[in-house]
Structure formats: C-alpha cells, structure tokens
Design a protein around this motif. Structure first.
Motif: not given
Length: 87
Positions: A3-16
């Motif tokens: 996954k691109p880092s931007s997608r991972i950041r989006e997932e992290i933000a959603r999980l937070q």
C-alpha cells in the motif's frame, strides 16, 4: 501488493477516530455506573479512587472477564468504603 504510505496514513487516521469514539463510549459508560454507585458524592483523592478501581478491575480479570452474576452494588460500596476515610 504494498500500500502507498498515503493510504496507510488514511487508515491510521480512521482507526484513531474509531479508537477515540470507543474510548469516549467506554468513559461515558463507566462514568454513568460510577455515579449510579454513588462515587460522585464521595470526597476521595483521585489516586485512591484509581487504586480502588484497579483493584476491582483485577478482581474481574481473575474471574475470566465479565460476570453476569456480579452487580455494581456488590462491588462498588466495598471499594468506596475502603478508601473514603483516607482523604
């Protein structure tokens, strides 16, 4: 596939956001139960109250999780009475 880092950041933000919402629900639930048990009316230092709540939590953990037979009235008064005189 990576996954691109931007997608991972989006997932992290959603999980937070999900974590924050879950913690808020849990805090509100515990707060309501504490008030129902009369803890809002007791003058007690925060450290003593945290210690009493940790004791209660460990008691339930030792029993293997939630127990339907235990009621807040059976648990909360003993914890509150045990530490109320320490303030």
């Amino acid at each position: 596939m990576k996954k691109p880092s931007s997608r991972i950041r989006e997932e992290i933000a959603r999980l937070q956001d999900q974590l924050k919402a879950a913690e808020t629900r849990e805090a509100e639930r515990i707060g309501r139960l504490a008030l129902k048990a009369g803890l809002g009316e007791i003058e007690i230092e925060e450290t003593a109250l945290v210690a009493a709540l940790e004791e209660i939590a460990s008691r339930f953990r030792k029993k293997g999780g939630r127990t339907a037979k235990s009621s807040p009235a059976q648990v909360a008064p003993s914890a509150a009475e045990g530490h109320a005189g320490e303030t």
